[in-house]
Design a protein around this motif. Structure first.
Motif, PDB file in Angstrom:
ATOM      1  N   THR A  86       0.765  -1.118   0.005  1.00 21.58           N
ATOM      2  CA  THR A  86      -0.044  -0.105  -0.152  1.00 21.58           C
ATOM      3  C   THR A  86       0.840   1.213   0.007  1.00 21.58           C
ATOM      4  O   THR A  86       2.076   1.054  -0.346  1.00 21.58           O
ATOM      5  N   VAL A  87       0.458   2.458   0.233  1.00 23.33           N
ATOM      6  CA  VAL A  87       1.082   3.678   0.156  1.00 23.33           C
ATOM      7  C   VAL A  87       2.193   3.665   1.228  1.00 23.33           C
ATOM      8  O   VAL A  87       3.459   4.209   1.113  1.00 23.33           O
ATOM      9  N   GLU A  88       1.911   2.830   2.198  1.00 21.63           N
ATOM     10  CA  GLU A  88       3.024   2.753   3.225  1.00 21.63           C
ATOM     11  C   GLU A  88       4.317   2.281   2.834  1.00 21.63           C
ATOM     12  O   GLU A  88       5.404   2.638   3.343  1.00 21.63           O
TER      13      GLU A  88
ATOM     14  N   ARG B 209      -2.044   8.860  10.601  1.00 22.15           N
ATOM     15  CA  ARG B 209      -3.013   8.773   9.608  1.00 22.15           C
ATOM     16  C   ARG B 209      -3.663   9.985   9.328  1.00 22.15           C
ATOM     17  O   ARG B 209      -4.203  10.809  10.027  1.00 22.15           O
TER      18      ARG B 209
ATOM     19  N   SER C 271      -9.430  12.775  -3.518  1.00 21.73           N
ATOM     20  CA  SER C 271      -8.075  11.983  -3.338  1.00 21.73           C
ATOM     21  C   SER C 271      -7.090  12.283  -4.032  1.00 21.73           C
ATOM     22  O   SER C 271      -6.012  12.494  -3.785  1.00 21.73           O
TER      23      SER C 271
ATOM     24  N   SER D 235      -1.779  10.722  -1.970  1.00 19.64           N
ATOM     25  CA  SER D 235      -1.269   9.570  -1.652  1.00 19.64           C
ATOM     26  C   SER D 235       0.323   9.788  -2.269  1.00 19.64           C
ATOM     27  O   SER D 235       1.241   9.105  -1.335  1.00 19.64           O
TER      28      SER D 235
ATOM     29  N   ILE E 219      -7.739   4.353  -0.140  1.00 23.73           N
ATOM     30  CA  ILE E 219      -6.412   4.619  -0.779  1.00 23.73           C
ATOM     31  C   ILE E 219      -5.464   3.434  -0.837  1.00 23.73           C
ATOM     32  O   ILE E 219      -5.148   2.534  -0.090  1.00 23.73           O
TER      33      ILE E 219
ATOM     34  N   ILE F 298      -4.209   8.004   4.413  1.00 26.43           N
ATOM     35  CA  ILE F 298      -3.171   7.796   3.834  1.00 26.43           C
ATOM     36  C   ILE F 298      -1.898   7.816   5.403  1.00 26.43           C
ATOM     37  O   ILE F 298      -2.144   8.772   5.968  1.00 26.43           O
TER      38      ILE F 298
ATOM     39  N   PRO G 277      -7.457   7.207  -5.200  1.00 25.29           N
ATOM     40  CA  PRO G 277      -6.378   8.187  -5.861  1.00 25.29           C
ATOM     41  C   PRO G 277      -6.722   7.942  -7.234  1.00 25.29           C
ATOM     42  O   PRO G 277      -7.183   7.221  -8.021  1.00 25.29           O
TER      43      PRO G 277
END
Ligand code: ACO
Length: 914
Positions: free
Chosen positions: A346-348, A531, A538, A542, A569, A594, A727
């Motif tokens: 994911t975005v992380e 967070r 969106s 991100s 996201i 995000i 996104p």
């Protein structure tokens, strides 16, 4: 809560008996049979008395064995056991003392035994190829020189007999021969037994302890000891060095980060484990304790899982839980589900991407500063723009990060590459940009400043307008619609890169554009663990949050906290080619926030402002006519089975015409339920909501007028289940668009007779807004529709021209062209057929003859006749517009050739409301 995936049902395919071959002379089966002498209607075989019907295909949909008929069975399967039973019976009868052992019974018995024997042996004994000259094997061997009776091989000394087939009727392993076995399998247990035996003998008082026995005994003990030592020391790793252990476990020593993390995690459990210098732990627990604890942990996890299943909805969460706790629980569940579904990043995963990998920034020349810093709110009623006055959401983390906009502006670098939230004036920062513009204005050296501004699409005056007016804006991507920005772009003072929105994230992540140093996003909430919950769009947030070194947040309290949960996201990994797992408009694949490292959040300011979206004109007559042509076309497609009855999801572009189409669907009783998979939702969605026709809408932005925003927030509880904000990389992703099969509707500024479309450039040179997402959707649509009123500026401009002055969407992607005059279906048409259709169906009557004349002339003088053009005249309509103010020869009101004057008019033309 927004709903998760729709339940899918299994479809059972029934295999029909294919019998058409009987009547079809082209079928291979029939032709083959006929070649062999068979005639339709007669039986198979030499005597024509075989089967006359084809073999039926039977669909087996249960788990029963082949041939099983309910309660019955095919007796051939158990013939052997039957005959064996009857054999036994006969034996019993024959030998029973009471039985009358007549010779006929004994005869029958022998006969049965003989028959059974014959049947078994003939079934399993190898066939003798020698006795049959027709056998393939024999013929093949003979061709290679072999003769019956001689051995195989060059020297004829190979085997002379064929390989025996052996029938295995027991459960013993292959190779097992009764009473014998491969002794290596039990060598250990044998030597152990013999050891015991020798021990007993050696120590038994009655035993004769001869020296040879003692010698043997010692030898055996020694051997056993050595092999045991070898075995056990191989498994004992306590004596191994760390380097050896690294090799054994394949551990990458370079990954110190993970080691540290594991050490940290384990520090809670220090009582039971001593942590060595690396990953390997030596436990002080007994094995028994270890397994006890493991079972306990497992039971605990199972209990927690069953608890979380009971907490399926927010409603069921304990009344005493705080909002924060509720959200955390819901989110952790979403996260868990996501992880279960797939192991995608994911975005992380790119949150702390290495900035040094980015390309170096471009050097820009300094420009004169435009000192005109306008207050974007100066003409607004501020009390109206202020949002709802709900309870404050300021937690201790937010408090610790609170700053003034001016302080943040001071911290921003002079060479700023800013990634900002916002997509079509929705969800963009509204206060910090103005403070930064003020800083530039107050600076002694404004020429030291230069700004690259990356957004989702166009944003409001508070961002695009304010920064454009500083004169220090050097680069803008990827879309815009602000009159001031447009002015600078068309004056050549500002670089604008007009691009497909689906490409933006990748270009930035790959360092094709200068790297972002600051991200500013508008959020409705921020938590202490980083967070960030976005507001009305969106867009690209991100990506920007993932890459920026410093993050600033405008916490906009105009947006209710209930916005949390609208977003989904998810950022796909680069270069993996893994599918983005969205099959339906309401599929969720990501997180509602995000997440960033909280340390990168350098400052937060509080705001309370609605998006300053200008809203849209009320649809005019032409827009309604266009809309009705489109609806008639869609229903016709349904009738022909090219679009399913439940319809396909719609994408609808920006602009007034697009807005009108949705308004018309809402009014049209022939449409019952609509799904949207699009990038902008405008006010027209409320018409669909009011008529109860909106099933679900996936978008990247909610671009509502002021009234629309208020209404949406007021009805959020009931509307939340009908919307997802994704996104831009997902909403515009060609893969997902193509998979879902969309009906796309976008607007053209002009189109030519062959179906090429210009959506962006007035007179081929002045930028209007940009291509935005229209290309992403058009190229991948199931049905791509372009719409435009047939004339603009009261008839001075024809939207249909001989050749477009700029091409955004070419004839290969544009399937349907529609104006208020009518609709041209361009699919499967040659260029010439397309030209005739467009002229007859779409062109305004005042330009029809003119365009017909051009087309005839083109056919006369064209170099080639596939797509005829008169190159001298192809752009003459545009030249006339530039020189006289009108494309029509009889309607030249502006008789000046002053191009600056014309440019002004064109600029006004280009001042679209979006
Ligand atoms: C962010 C996103 O990407 S959303 C997804 C889809 N994105 C896109 O389609 C991006 C490209 N499209 C657009 O920007 C818009 O749809 C446009 C500009 C093509 C049309 O916008 P609309 O608002 O529907 O069209 P509208 O008919 O009002 O025309 C806008 C202006 O252009 C003028 N115009 C129209 N045709 C022409 C032409 N051929 N030449 C010059 N001016 C023209 C109109 O007169 C009008 O001017 P006005 O505002 O002074 O009256």
């Amino acid at each position: 809560m927004v709903s998760l995936n729709e339940k899918r049902s299994k479809v059972q395919y029934v295999v029909q008996n294919k019998t058409e071959w009987v009547d079809d002379d082209n079928k291979f089966g029939k032709r083959m049979l006929e070649k062999m002498g068979w005639k339709s209607g007669v039986g198979l075989g030499k005597n024509e008395n075989g089967r006359t019907e084809h073999i039926d295909l039977k669909f087996k949909s249960n788990l029963k064995g082949v041939g099983f008929i309910n309660g019955k069975y095919d007796s051939t399967w158990i013939a052997h056991s039957q005959s064996f039973d009857s054999l036994l019976q006969q034996l019993q009868q024959a030998h029973s003392p009471s039985a009358s052992s007549s010779s006929s019974t004994i005869h029958n018995f022998h006969q049965t035994v003989q028959q059974t024997k014959t049947r078994l042996t003939s079934a399993y004994l190898p066939k003798d190829i020698n006795i049959n000259d027709n056998k393939f094997g024999k013929r093949m061997l003979e061709k290679m020189g072999w003769k019956s009776g001689v051995g195989l091989g060059k020297n004829e000394n190979g085997r002379t007999e064929h390989i025996d087939l052996k029938f295995k009727s027991n459960l013993k392993g292959v190779g097992f021969i009764n009473g014998k076995y491969d002794s290596t399998w039990i060598a250990h247990s044998q030597s152990f037994d013999s050891l015991l035996q020798q021990l007993q003998q050696a120590h038994s008082p009655s035993a004769s302890s001869s020296s040879s026995t003692i010698h043997n005994f010692h030898q055996t003990v020694q051997q056993t000891k050595t092999s045991y030592k070898k075995q056990s020391s191989g498994k004992d790793l306590s004596s191994r060095s760390n380097d050896e252990l690294d090799c054994i476990f394949g551990w990458n020593k370079g990954n110190q980060l993970k080691i540290d993390q594991i050490k940290q995690d384990s520090s809670l459990d220090m009582t039971n484990e001593i942590i060595s210098d690396n990953l390997y732990k030596t436990s002080e627990q007994s094995i028994e304790d270890y397994f006890k604890e493991k079972t306990k942990k497992k039971a605990q996890i199972q209990y927690e899982q069953s608890q979380s299943l009971n907490d399926q909805t927010i409603d069921s969460v304990d009344q005493n839980s705080s909002n924060e706790e509720i959200n955390e629980r819901v989110e952790s569940k979403l996260e868990k589900n996501l992880k279960k579904r797939r192991n995608y990043s994911t975005v992380e995963s790119i949150v702390d991407c290495d900035q040094s990998e980015m390309l170096p920034k471009k050097k820009k020349k300094s420009d004169q500063l435009n000192n005109d810093i306008e207050d974007p709110y100066k003409n607004c009623n501020l009390s109206e723009l202020n949002g709802y006055q709900g309870e404050s959401r300021i937690n201790s983390f937010i408090k610790s990060k609170l700053m003034s906009a001016e302080d943040i502006a001071e911290k921003l670098p002079e060479k700023l590459t800013l990634g900002a939230s916002g997509f079509t004036p929705a969800g963009y920062p509204k206060v910090i940009p103005r403070a930064y513009a003020q800083r530039i204005q107050n600076s002694k050296y404004p020429e030291n400043f230069s700004i690259n501004l990356y957004t989702g699409a166009s944003t409001g005056d508070e961002l695009d307008g304010v920064l454009a007016r500083t004169g220090r804006l050097k680069l803008k991507i990827p879309y815009q619609s602000h009159p001031d920005l447009r002015k600078f772009i068309n004056q050549g003072k500002l670089d604008f890169i007009d691009m497909h929105l689906s490409h933006v994230s990748r270009y930035i992540r790959e360092g094709i554009f200068p790297p972002i140093n600051v991200a500013i996003v508008e959020a409705c909430d921020v938590t202490s663990d980083g967070r960030i919950y976005l507001t009305n769009s969106s867009g690209m947030s991100s990506t920007y949050l993932a890459l920026a070194k410093d993050i600033y947040v405008e916490l906009n309290e105009a947006h209710p906290l209930e916005m949390k949960g609208l977003h989904d996201i998810y950022l796909p990994e680069l270069h993996t080619g893994r599918p983005i797992n969205i099959d339906y408009v309401d599929d969720r694949i990501g997180t509602p926030y995000i997440r960033v490292n909280p340390e990168r959040i350098k400052g937060i300011i509080l705001t309370n402002k609605f998006d300053s979206s200008p809203g849209f004109k009320k649809p005019d007559d032409a827009s309604f006519k266009i809309a009705n042509h489109i609806l008639d076309f869609i229903l016709d497609e349904v009738e022909h089975g090219r679009i399913p009855k439940k319809l396909l999801p719609f994408q609808s572009g920006v602009g007034n015409v697009a807005n009108a189409v949705l308004a018309c669907i809402a009014k049209d009783n022939r449409f019952k339920s609509i799904e949207m998979y699009t990038e902008v939702i405008q006010d027209s969605i409320f018409d669909l909501i009011d008529s109860d026709k909106l099933r679900f809408a996936s978008t990247t932005a909610l671009t509502f007028s002021l009234e629309g925003q208020k209404r949406f927030f007021n009805q959020l509880t009931e509307l939340k289940s009908k919307f997802i904000l994704r996104p831009m990389e997902i909403s515009n992703n060609p893969e997902v668009i193509r998979r879902m099969g969309l009906i796309t509707m976008n607007t053209a500024l002009e189109a030519d007779i062959y179906g090429n479309v210009n959506s962006t450039h007035v007179l081929g040179s002045a930028m209007m807004n940009g291509i935005g997402g229209s290309g992403d959707f058009t190229r991948n649509a199931y049905v791509s529709i372009f719409m435009t009123p047939s004339i603009a500026k009261g008839g001075k401009i024809s939207s249909f021209v001989p050749m477009v002055s700029h091409c955004d969407h070419n004839e290969h992607s544009v399937q349907i062209m529609v104006s208020e005059q009518g609709l041209a279906d361009l699919r499967a048409k040659t260029p010439k057929q397309r030209a005739e259709l467009i002229i007859e169906k779409c062109v305004h009557p005042m330009y029809k003859d003119q365009l017909r004349d051009y087309y005839k002339q083109a056919q006369r003088v064209s170099f080639g006749l596939h797509t005829p053009h008169d190159l001298q005249q192809a752009l003459s309509w545009h030249v006339r517009l530039q020189q006289t103010g009108s494309m029509h020869p009889d309607c030249q009101q502006t008789k000046t050739k002053d191009t600056e004057q014309t440019a002004k008019q064109v600029d006004q033309t280009a001042s679209t409301k979006k």
